[in-house]
Design a protein around this motif. Structure first.
Motif, short mmCIF file in Angstrom:
data_model
loop_
_atom_site.label_atom_id
_atom_site.label_comp_id
_atom_site.label_asym_id
_atom_site.label_seq_id
_atom_site.Cartn_x
_atom_site.Cartn_y
_atom_site.Cartn_z
N ARG A 145 13.18 7.54 50.71
CA ARG A 145 12.25 6.88 49.78
C ARG A 145 11.40 5.85 50.52
O ARG A 145 11.92 4.92 51.13
N GLY A 198 8.20 3.16 50.37
CA GLY A 198 7.35 2.35 49.50
C GLY A 198 6.06 1.94 50.18
O GLY A 198 6.07 1.56 51.35
N LYS A 241 4.84 12.77 53.48
CA LYS A 241 5.06 13.52 52.22
C LYS A 241 5.33 14.98 52.53
O LYS A 241 6.23 15.59 51.94
N GLU A 251 9.85 10.82 49.83
CA GLU A 251 9.41 10.48 48.47
C GLU A 251 8.63 9.19 48.54
O GLU A 251 9.22 8.11 48.68
N LYS A 280 6.20 6.26 47.13
CA LYS A 280 5.71 5.65 45.89
C LYS A 280 5.13 4.26 46.14
O LYS A 280 5.49 3.59 47.11
N GLU A 281 4.23 3.89 45.23
CA GLU A 281 3.61 2.58 45.36
C GLU A 281 4.60 1.51 44.90
O GLU A 281 5.30 1.69 43.92
#
Ligand code: GLN
Length: 454
Positions: free
Chosen positions: A241, A243, A269, A274, A276-277
């Protein structure tokens, strides 16, 4: 090839290009060749050698090397000879690396362009009219110019990652406490950390293996096992993950930098990360917090340079106070004086609560914000520097403009987290760096992600 041949070719390279680059303050030609010969002898005798045997490298000139000068690129230390080895130097020697010289830097590691060196200006190997970044500009340029295989620098607010970014090499700032600071001339003790500059991520893992670890000579050194960082390289990053803090992609970041960083994120990606913002709103207070805390600590740390115990002493003086004033007035450059004045002010009675104490409270908020972010993601990715390498003089007369160079890197030091800068592309022919930030002691995870997109 023999260690002697490798070291000689490195010295040849320095002779060929350093007249233009000016990364080195001194090359220990004879010592380096002697040391290489003893490594060759050990090998010939079937003795065991260290993991970095025979590899030519160099150190930033704020890291102590016994019986050599350590000047911090300051006039005040121009004749200071170190009586002992820094712990990192001891570890390098034990691993049989060959230390071939001392590297230029901003005076006392204060700056972002190496223009604050009292000795000379180091040039960016990509464009000699541009700065290499700072404060470890010599460390970054020496690796980028192929003069050494790796170097060490120090990072208080970005001084490893920002020059690595501007020179297109890998620069790693470990978790605070991961690498001993014993023998590193202190700038801001709660933020300083030593780390490597290398040509690629694998070399970075190898050098970290050597320099990390608990040291009883540094009371802030962390008692955390040193893993073999190479085991993290080239792993599947599927499901990891990542960010993207929106505050690090906003105003003030050059379009070309944003474009190359976004391309790297696309690559992550495709590999199954994964992405995400996320939001780190407290980051906007990082620069003021950093300049209050780092200058306060610097004003205290640099009090020892008084013309009596260390370094330069003015020739003529009337009494003791006059001796202090004259030695320090002549010995320190203008940026160092600015920091000492800022720090003295922030610590003085009547202002302590409003500045120093307040900054400590905001530091706590920044730490907590990262902590929350790392409950949601494994790693955080951003640009390292808001711009590519800039021209000499472009920011030199405007300290605030210069301080903004570190907007993406200082939050990491305030929180004490580990982070790397790695080259991910070019914008107008100049390198762009990607910053990968990890949670405490997660250097391995950072290296995994970095190696996956190298
Ligand atoms: N550029 C920042 C400063 O001038 C960071 C320096 C550093 O990390 N040593 O303080």
């Amino acid at each position: 090839v023999s260690a002697e041949e490798v070291v000689k070719s490195s010295i040849e390279r320095i002779k060929e290009v350093d007249g233009k680059i000016d990364a080195f303050l001194e090359v220990f030609e004879e010592d380096a060749i002697e040391n290489a010969k003893s490594v060759d002898k050990k090998i010939a005798n079937g003795e065991e050698v260290g993991a970095l045997a025979g590899i030519p490298m160099a150190i930033k000139d704020n890291i102590c090397l016994k019986n050599q000068k350590t000047t911090c690129a300051s006039k005040i230390l121009e004749n200071f000879t170190s009586p002992y080895d820094a712990t990192v130097v001891r570890k390098l020697k034990e691993s049989d690396a060959i230390i071939i010289g001392r590297l230029n830097m901003d005076e006392f590691a204060m700056g972002s362009s190496t223009e604050n060196s009292s000795i000379k200006k180091t040039k960016n190997p990509y464009d000699l009219e541009r700065v290499p970044g700072g404060s470890s500009g010599g460390s970054a340029a020496s690796v980028a110019a192929g003069e050494v295989y790796f170097s060490l620098g120090s990072d208080t607010g970005g001084s490893i990652r920002q020059p690595a970014s501007l020179c297109g090499v890998v620069g790693f700032k470990p978790t605070y406490g991961r690498v001993s600071r014993y023998g590193l001339v202190a700038f801001a003790s709660s933020l300083d950390q030593i780390g490597p500059f290398t040509r690629d991520v694998e070399d970075c893992a190898l050098v970290l293996n050597t320099i990390c670890g608990k040291d009883n000579l540094d009371s802030t050194s962390a008692n955390v096992d040193v893993e073999d960082f190479t085991t993290y390289l080239n792993k599947d990053i599927k499901g990891i993950r990542v960010g993207l803090p929106k505050e690090y992609f906003g105003e003030g970041i050059d379009e070309g930098v944003k474009r190359e960083v976004e391309k790297a994120v696309e690559a992550l990606k495709l590999l199954g990360a994964e992405v995400k913002e996320i939001s780190l709103p407290m980051s906007k207070y990082s620069l003021p917090v950093y300049y209050i805390l780092s200058s306060s600590e610097a004003s205290s740390n640099l009090a020892r340079f008084d013309g009596i115990r260390y370094g330069y002493r003015a020739d003529e003086f009337e009494d003791l106070v006059d001796l202090y004033v004259k030695s320090r007035s002549i010995g320190f450059g203008s940026e160092v004086k600015r920091r000492i004045m800022l720090g003295t002010y922030a610590l003085s009675s009547g202002y302590y609560d409003a500045y120093y104490k307040k900054a400590l409270k905001v530091k706590r908020l920044i730490i907590e914000e990262f902590k929350r972010a790392f409950e949601e993601v494994d790693l955080i990715v951003s640009p390292t520097s808001p711009s590519v390498a800039f021209k000499f003089g472009e920011k030199a007369d405007d300290p605030l403009k210069m301080y903004l160079s570190d907007v993406c890197t200082v939050p990491v030091n305030i929180a004490g987290l580990p982070a790397v800068s790695m080259p991910v592309g070019l914008s107008e022919g100049l390198p762009v760096g990607l910053q990968i930030i990890g949670n405490y002691f997660q250097e391995g995870k950072i290296l995994s992600l970095a190696s996956s997109i190298e």
